[in-house]
Design a protein around this motif. Structure first.
Motif, PDB file in Angstrom:
ATOM      1  N   SER A 255     -18.214 -44.994  -6.567  1.00  0.00           N
ATOM      2  CA  SER A 255     -19.121 -43.929  -6.120  1.00  0.00           C
ATOM      3  C   SER A 255     -20.580 -44.281  -6.362  1.00  0.00           C
ATOM      4  N   PHE A 256     -20.831 -44.980  -7.482  1.00  0.00           N
ATOM      5  CA  PHE A 256     -22.204 -45.304  -7.852  1.00  0.00           C
ATOM      6  C   PHE A 256     -22.165 -46.521  -8.762  1.00  0.00           C
ATOM      7  N   ALA A 257     -23.203 -47.338  -8.720  1.00  0.00           N
ATOM      8  CA  ALA A 257     -23.283 -48.511  -9.597  1.00  0.00           C
ATOM      9  C   ALA A 257     -24.637 -48.531 -10.293  1.00  0.00           C
ATOM     10  N   ALA A 258     -24.640 -49.003 -11.526  1.00  0.00           N
ATOM     11  CA  ALA A 258     -25.880 -49.221 -12.272  1.00  0.00           C
ATOM     12  C   ALA A 258     -25.814 -50.632 -12.817  1.00  0.00           C
ATOM     13  N   ILE A 259     -26.717 -51.490 -12.354  1.00  0.00           N
ATOM     14  CA  ILE A 259     -26.631 -52.922 -12.641  1.00  0.00           C
ATOM     15  C   ILE A 259     -27.929 -53.407 -13.288  1.00  0.00           C
ATOM     16  N   ASP A 260     -27.803 -53.985 -14.485  1.00  0.00           N
ATOM     17  CA  ASP A 260     -28.961 -54.489 -15.216  1.00  0.00           C
ATOM     18  C   ASP A 260     -28.984 -56.013 -15.290  1.00  0.00           C
ATOM     19  N   VAL A 261     -27.900 -56.657 -14.855  1.00  0.00           N
ATOM     20  CA  VAL A 261     -27.774 -58.107 -14.987  1.00  0.00           C
ATOM     21  C   VAL A 261     -27.268 -58.697 -13.673  1.00  0.00           C
ATOM     22  N   PHE A 262     -27.678 -59.934 -13.387  1.00  0.00           N
ATOM     23  CA  PHE A 262     -27.398 -60.533 -12.088  1.00  0.00           C
ATOM     24  C   PHE A 262     -26.921 -61.966 -12.245  1.00  0.00           C
TER      25      PHE A 262
END
Length: 308
Positions: A255-262
Motif C-alpha cells: 500500500s505504501f513504502a518508506a525507503i531510506d536506503v538504496f
C-alpha cells in the motif's frame, strides 16, 4: 613516533571537535578528509597510505585500500553496518573492524516511527490541502492493534519494538535465529518469514546485507503479502528490489513504502520517485546532530582503547 589516524569520513567533526580532541590528547596524529566529500576507492587510497587507523562512514574499505595501508591496525566505522568494509580480508590482515554500537539504534527507530505516523495519519496530505486553502478532513488509521513485523531482530529492531509498544501495536518478528530472551523481555512473538509477510500491516526491515538477504523483498515475496502492508527499509538498499517494489505499489500489493536506503548511494534517479505512495529519504536514519557527535566520540574511543 605518533600513531596516525586518517579520517576518510566526510562528516567526522562536523558539529564538535571533542572526538579529535580525545585523539590528540591520547597522543595520536589526526589527518582529516581533504576532499570534504564522500570518497571513492581511489581517493581513499590517496590518503591512507601511512595510517595506523581509519575512521570511515560508508566509503568502501576494500582489499586494495587495506593493502595500500601497511601499518593499518584499526578500521573504526561510524555506524553499525560493515558491508562497506572487506571484513574477511581485514581479519586476514589482523586489522580490527570496530563499530559504534549503542549510538544509532534510537534515531533509526525514531525515523521508522516518523514514517509510520506520517503514513497512517496522512499528515503530509492534510498539510498540503490546508496550504492550498482547503479545509478537508482526510481520514487516517489508528496504530492500536496493527501488526508490526520486524525482519531482523538486531539492536535497531529491538529499539523500534520499544517505541512501537507505546502505540499499542502487536509486534511479531522473524530472524535466522530465534531470541526467546527478547521475546519474553519485549513481549513479542516469533513467526516464520512467510507468516510475517502474510500477516503484518507494517513490515520494517532491519536485517544486514548478506547473500541470503540480497533481493529478499522481490515481486514473488510481495505477491504473498495478503494485507497490502506498508513496507519500510532503513537497513540496506539491495535487500529490496526497487523495480519490483514499483510494480507492487502500482498493483496494490504494497500500500505504501518508506525507503531510506538504496542499491547505489547517492541515488537521485530512483524509479520510486514517480510514486505518490512512496516516501524517499537520502539515508537519513542516523542523520541527527547528536548522533554525529556520539559516533565521532565512540569511533575515537574505539581506536584509543585498541592501542591502549
Amino acid at each position: 613516533m605518533k600513531k596516525k589516524v586518517v579520517i576518510t569520513s566526510e562528516f567526522f567533526g562536523r558539529f564538535s571537535n571533542e572526538a579529535e580532541r580525545l585523539l590528540l590528547e591520547a597522543g595520536f596524529e589526526v589527518v582529516g578528509n581533504p576532499y570534504k566529500k564522500f570518497l571513492n576507492e581511489e581517493e581513499v587510497i590517496s590518503i591512507v597510505g601511512d595510517a595506523d587507523a581509519i575512521i570511515c562512514d560508508l566509503e568502501k574499505i576494500t582489499k586494495k585500500v587495506i593493502d595500500s595501508a601497511p601499518n593499518l591496525k584499526v578500521i573504526a566505522r561510524r555506524g553499525v553496518g560493515v558491508d562497506s568494509v572487506d571484513v574477511a580480508y581485514a581479519a586476514e590482515k589482523d586489522v580490527l573492524v570496530a563499530r559504534t554500537l549503542g549510538v544509532v539504534e534510537k534515531p533509526v527507530a525514531e525515523l521508522v516511527m516518523a514514517y509510520i505516523l506520517q503514513i497512517y495519519r496522512r499528515i503530509g496530505e492534510s498539510n498540503k490541502a490546508m496550504k492550498e486553502g482547503s479545509w478537508t478532513k482526510i481520514l487516517g488509521n489508528s496504530l492500536e492493534g496493527k501488526v508490526l513485523g520486524i525482519v531482523g531482530l538486531g539492536n535497531i529492531g529491538k529499539e523500534l519494538i520499544r517505541k512501537a509498544k507505546a502505540f499499542d501495536m502487536e509486534i511479531v518478528y522473524s530472524d535466522v535465529m530465534r531470541n526467546t530472551e527478547a521475546e519474553e523481555a519485549l513481549g513479542i512473538q516469533y513467526v516464520s518469514f512467510e507468516e510475517l509477510i502474510e500477516n503484518a500491516d507494517i513490515i520494517s526491515i532491519h536485517a544486514p546485507l548478506l547473500e541470503s538477504t540480497k533481493n529478499l523483498f522481490n515481486y514473488d515475496t510481495m505477491k504473498k503479502m495478503k494485507k497490502q502492508p506498508v513496507l519500510i527499509n532503513t537497513a540496506r538498499g539491495p535487500i529490496v528490489n526497487e523495480e519490483d517494489l514499483c510494480t507492487a505499489l502500482e498493483e496494490g500489493l504494497v500500500s505504501f513504502a518508506a525507503i531510506d536506503v538504496f542499491d547505489v548511494e547517492p541515488k537521485t534517479d530512483s524509479p520510486l520517485r514517480n510514486h505518490d505512495n512512496a516516501i524517499l529519504t537520502p539515508h537519513n536514519g542516523t542523520f541527527t546532530k547528536e548522533v554525529f557527535i556520539n559516533m565521532d566520540i565512540l569511533a575515537a574511543k574505539n581506536i584509543i582503547d585498541y592501542f591502549k
